[in-house]
Write a protein that holds these residues in place. Structure first.
Motif, PDB file in Angstrom:
ATOM      1  N   THR A   1       0.835  -1.202   0.000  1.00 25.68           N
ATOM      2  CA  THR A   1       0.000   0.000   0.000  1.00 25.68           C
ATOM      3  C   THR A   1       0.870   1.252   0.000  1.00 25.68           C
ATOM      4  O   THR A   1       0.621   2.198  -0.762  1.00 25.68           O
ATOM      5  CB  THR A   1      -0.921   0.010   1.237  1.00 25.68           C
ATOM      6  N   ALA A   2       1.911   1.252   0.836  1.00 25.04           N
ATOM      7  CA  ALA A   2       2.802   2.408   0.930  1.00 25.04           C
ATOM      8  C   ALA A   2       3.529   2.657  -0.386  1.00 25.04           C
ATOM      9  O   ALA A   2       3.631   3.801  -0.858  1.00 25.04           O
ATOM     10  CB  ALA A   2       3.805   2.193   2.064  1.00 25.04           C
ATOM     11  N   ALA A   3       4.040   1.587  -0.998  1.00 27.79           N
ATOM     12  CA  ALA A   3       4.775   1.742  -2.258  1.00 27.79           C
ATOM     13  C   ALA A   3       3.870   2.265  -3.363  1.00 27.79           C
ATOM     14  O   ALA A   3       4.271   3.123  -4.161  1.00 27.79           O
ATOM     15  CB  ALA A   3       5.389   0.406  -2.661  1.00 27.79           C
ATOM     16  N   THR A   4       2.637   1.772  -3.426  1.00 32.21           N
ATOM     17  CA  THR A   4       1.699   2.232  -4.450  1.00 32.21           C
ATOM     18  C   THR A   4       1.325   3.690  -4.236  1.00 32.21           C
ATOM     19  O   THR A   4       1.315   4.492  -5.185  1.00 32.21           O
ATOM     20  CB  THR A   4       0.431   1.352  -4.441  1.00 32.21           C
ATOM     21  N   LEU A   5       1.031   4.054  -3.005  1.00 29.36           N
ATOM     22  CA  LEU A   5       0.672   5.445  -2.709  1.00 29.36           C
ATOM     23  C   LEU A   5       1.830   6.387  -3.016  1.00 29.36           C
ATOM     24  O   LEU A   5       1.632   7.459  -3.606  1.00 29.36           O
ATOM     25  CB  LEU A   5       0.250   5.578  -1.248  1.00 29.36           C
TER      26      LEU A   5
ATOM     27  N   LEU B   1       4.868   6.604   5.366  1.00 23.68           N
ATOM     28  CA  LEU B   1       5.607   5.867   6.384  1.00 23.68           C
ATOM     29  C   LEU B   1       4.949   4.525   6.646  1.00 23.68           C
ATOM     30  O   LEU B   1       3.769   4.459   7.007  1.00 23.68           O
ATOM     31  CB  LEU B   1       5.654   6.664   7.691  1.00 23.68           C
ATOM     32  N   GLU B   2       5.709   3.455   6.474  1.00 22.44           N
ATOM     33  CA  GLU B   2       5.233   2.122   6.807  1.00 22.44           C
ATOM     34  C   GLU B   2       5.604   1.817   8.251  1.00 22.44           C
ATOM     35  O   GLU B   2       6.782   1.885   8.630  1.00 22.44           O
ATOM     36  CB  GLU B   2       5.852   1.068   5.883  1.00 22.44           C
ATOM     37  N   VAL B   3       4.623   1.496   9.065  1.00 19.97           N
ATOM     38  CA  VAL B   3       4.878   1.094  10.446  1.00 19.97           C
ATOM     39  C   VAL B   3       5.759  -0.149  10.452  1.00 19.97           C
ATOM     40  O   VAL B   3       5.589  -1.050   9.625  1.00 19.97           O
ATOM     41  CB  VAL B   3       3.542   0.806  11.172  1.00 19.97           C
TER      42      VAL B   3
ATOM     43  N   HIS C   1      -5.022 -10.732  -3.235  1.00 22.12           N
ATOM     44  CA  HIS C   1      -4.817  -9.988  -1.992  1.00 22.12           C
ATOM     45  C   HIS C   1      -4.359  -8.562  -2.250  1.00 22.12           C
ATOM     46  O   HIS C   1      -4.620  -7.663  -1.457  1.00 22.12           O
ATOM     47  CB  HIS C   1      -3.799 -10.712  -1.106  1.00 22.12           C
ATOM     48  N   GLN C   2      -3.676  -8.340  -3.385  1.00 19.13           N
ATOM     49  CA  GLN C   2      -3.179  -6.997  -3.686  1.00 19.13           C
ATOM     50  C   GLN C   2      -4.292  -6.053  -4.121  1.00 19.13           C
ATOM     51  O   GLN C   2      -4.115  -4.828  -4.085  1.00 19.13           O
ATOM     52  CB  GLN C   2      -2.093  -7.056  -4.763  1.00 19.13           C
ATOM     53  N   LEU C   3      -5.433  -6.581  -4.530  1.00 23.01           N
ATOM     54  CA  LEU C   3      -6.553  -5.716  -4.911  1.00 23.01           C
ATOM     55  C   LEU C   3      -6.948  -4.808  -3.749  1.00 23.01           C
ATOM     56  O   LEU C   3      -7.300  -3.639  -3.938  1.00 23.01           O
ATOM     57  CB  LEU C   3      -7.764  -6.552  -5.340  1.00 23.01           C
ATOM     58  N   ARG C   4      -6.866  -5.341  -2.543  1.00 26.90           N
ATOM     59  CA  ARG C   4      -7.229  -4.564  -1.349  1.00 26.90           C
ATOM     60  C   ARG C   4      -6.177  -3.491  -1.054  1.00 26.90           C
ATOM     61  O   ARG C   4      -6.525  -2.366  -0.668  1.00 26.90           O
ATOM     62  CB  ARG C   4      -7.407  -5.500  -0.156  1.00 26.90           C
ATOM     63  N   ASN C   5      -4.917  -3.831  -1.241  1.00 23.17           N
ATOM     64  CA  ASN C   5      -3.862  -2.851  -0.977  1.00 23.17           C
ATOM     65  C   ASN C   5      -3.889  -1.708  -1.987  1.00 23.17           C
ATOM     66  O   ASN C   5      -3.695  -0.536  -1.637  1.00 23.17           O
ATOM     67  CB  ASN C   5      -2.496  -3.551  -0.999  1.00 23.17           C
ATOM     68  N   ILE C   6      -4.155  -2.045  -3.241  1.00 23.77           N
ATOM     69  CA  ILE C   6      -4.277  -1.015  -4.282  1.00 23.77           C
ATOM     70  C   ILE C   6      -5.470  -0.106  -3.973  1.00 23.77           C
ATOM     71  O   ILE C   6      -5.383   1.123  -4.109  1.00 23.77           O
ATOM     72  CB  ILE C   6      -4.424  -1.673  -5.670  1.00 23.77           C
ATOM     73  N   ALA C   7      -6.566  -0.710  -3.519  1.00 20.27           N
ATOM     74  CA  ALA C   7      -7.755   0.084  -3.171  1.00 20.27           C
ATOM     75  C   ALA C   7      -7.452   1.059  -2.035  1.00 20.27           C
ATOM     76  O   ALA C   7      -7.886   2.227  -2.065  1.00 20.27           O
ATOM     77  CB  ALA C   7      -8.901  -0.849  -2.772  1.00 20.27           C
ATOM     78  N   LEU C   8      -6.714   0.608  -1.036  1.00 22.70           N
ATOM     79  CA  LEU C   8      -6.344   1.492   0.075  1.00 22.70           C
ATOM     80  C   LEU C   8      -5.505   2.670  -0.421  1.00 22.70           C
ATOM     81  O   LEU C   8      -5.693   3.812   0.017  1.00 22.70           O
ATOM     82  CB  LEU C   8      -5.565   0.706   1.131  1.00 22.70           C
ATOM     83  N   ALA C   9      -4.577   2.393  -1.335  1.00 23.64           N
ATOM     84  CA  ALA C   9      -3.728   3.464  -1.875  1.00 23.64           C
ATOM     85  C   ALA C   9      -4.556   4.473  -2.665  1.00 23.64           C
ATOM     86  O   ALA C   9      -4.348   5.693  -2.555  1.00 23.64           O
ATOM     87  CB  ALA C   9      -2.628   2.863  -2.752  1.00 23.64           C
TER      88      ALA C   9
END
Length: 453
Positions: A58-62, A148-150, A275-283
């Motif tokens: 998510t961080a890398a995409t954003l 920032l990634e925790v 699973h990455q569909l959710r991370n892309i959506a968050l970004a």
């Protein structure tokens, strides 16, 4: 001090999770360091991202989206694959060796002064040092926004000294139970610690226990929650009509149409797997919300930023190479049961019935038996190995943990030998899958000469 000496001095502080009863995680000491350095973390706005799996993607995409939109963007992530510099980037470029050394010298001098004055009870940890270094570097080069990634958890993580404009919580599952708790609810409470009073949090519906904890945290903090659900495409068997007329999927990428801010875009991400569909959506949802804080981003910039995301080691598909590896390979950092299930699904979706040969290593404190139960049955054979990390399980420990899977297993003492054995065992049309630990993926990349850029 040379760059190499600097890196060795940092590693001498112990690994990221090194903590003794007398060395508790405490943000007060990080704040003392930052105060002595003039609070560099206050000189730029931040997005803070927590979660068990997916926070790095998510961080890398954003960060890629913000860079494409023209903002000078810092990205702080952990752990690294090959070189420690990967953790601190500006506009996709790693901090240079010279800058890394110079920033470390300033932070180390501050730490020594505070120790001498009795303002610190002990030297900052490896992760605390790197976090302060990232803030100092970002401030010194004048970034416009930091992603920032925790590192682990959230509430007491060194990154949580910032007051983020947006907090993001990715998927939560069981991991690091020794530090965060033994249930989803306990772990979620630690992750939800990044939600600040009157803040904004972007998340997705997930495990009911996590939903409940996050919901209560939002109410207690009088924060505002935004769901990214509208940006998750349908994945049910009946969703084929949704993709009609669009580019066909290919191994190693996610492709699908999506309506963003009233405009249809073509998502084409190198981050593969459902699973990455959710991370892309968050970004995407976070990028849209940042528009309310002065960071205007268009739908086309989101499209381009997703396409240009670089986040190696996450279902990274490598074609055969005459020089380094004769079989198609997949590198994936799955290191907990949820990550293993995501990898298993992605392998099934991308490679169907092709024969898989697994190269596997893991840290001793991970749920090795559960991970093996998920992944080993789908492999024709498994090569177990040991990575260069004090937390790494031995091949004997891996064999014992995976004994009930019934898998055909081999052991090799080094990653290089394990890779050679896997290619020897695999049939010509087979796929070699390297997984179980980010450290294994990193050593594999170094072995076959792949950059983590």
């Amino acid at each position: 001090m040379s760059y190499q000496d600097t890196v060795e001095q940092l590693y001498a502080l112990g690994h990221e999770l090194a903590a003794t009863p007398s060395h508790k995680f405490d943000l007060a000491y990080v704040r003392a360091m930052l105060e002595a350095m003039g609070h560099p973390e206050r000189r730029f706005p931040s997005v803070l991202i927590a979660g068990t799996n997916g926070k790095g993607s998510t961080a890398a995409t954003l960060a890629s989206i913000l860079r494409v939109a023209g903002y000078k963007t810092g990205l702080y992530s952990s752990p690294h694959l090959v070189r420690i510099n990967e953790r601190i980037r500006v506009n996709g470029e790693q901090i240079s060796d010279a800058e890394f050394g110079a920033i470390h010298a300033r932070v180390e001098q501050t730490a020594q002064q505070l120790l001498a004055q009795g303002k610190l009870p002990w030297h900052p940890s490896f992760f605390e040092m790197l976090t302060v270094m990232a803030f100092e570097y970002f401030a010194s080069v004048g970034i416009e926004i930091a992603v920032l990634e925790v590192g682990m958890g959230g509430r007491l993580d060194a990154t949580n000294v910032v007051d983020p404009v947006i907090a993001v919580i990715a998927d939560i599952s069981l991991d690091h139970q020794n530090y965060l708790g033994n249930t989803i609810a306990e772990i979620a409470r630690e992750k939800a610690g990044i939600i600040h009073r009157n803040g904004l949090v972007v998340t997705l519906p997930q495990h009911p226990q996590a939903n409940d904890v996050i919901g209560h945290a939002v109410l207690e903090a009088e924060a505002r929650a935004v769901s990214a659900a509208q940006y998750v495409p349908p994945v049910s068997p009946g969703a084929a009509i949704y993709y009609a007329g669009h580019a066909p999927p290919i191994a190693g990428r996610n492709r699908y149409p999506l309506t963003v801010m009233g405009e249809e875009i073509e998502v084409d991400s190198p981050l593969a797997g459902r699973h990455q569909l959710r991370n892309i959506a968050l970004a995407i949802a976070t990028a849209e919300e940042l528009g309310h804080f002065g960071f205007k981003v268009t739908a086309k910039q989101i499209e381009q930023g997703i396409r240009e995301t670089r986040w190696p080691g996450r279902f990274q598909v490598l074609p055969p190479s005459a020089k380094t590896h004769e079989h198609e390979m997949v590198l994936d950092v799955a290191h907990n049961p949820a990550g293993a299930w995501a990898l298993r699904s992605a392998l099934s979706e991308s490679f169907g019935e092709r024969e898989l040969t697994l190269v596997f290593a893991a840290m001793r404190d991970k749920a090795i038996q559960e991970i093996a139960d998920v992944l080993f049955p789908i492999a024709e054979q498994v090569v177990l190995t040991h990575v260069n990390n004090p937390r790494a399980a031995t091949t004997a420990e891996l064999l014992q943990a995976a004994s009930r899977t019934g898998a055909t297993m081999y052991t090799e003492d080094t990653v290089a030998a394990a890779l050679a054995k896997a290619h020897e065992l695999a049939r010509p049309e087979g796929v070699v899958v390297v997984t179980g630990s980010i450290f294994l993926v990193g050593e594999t990349m170094a072995e076959i000469g792949i950059e983590a850029d």
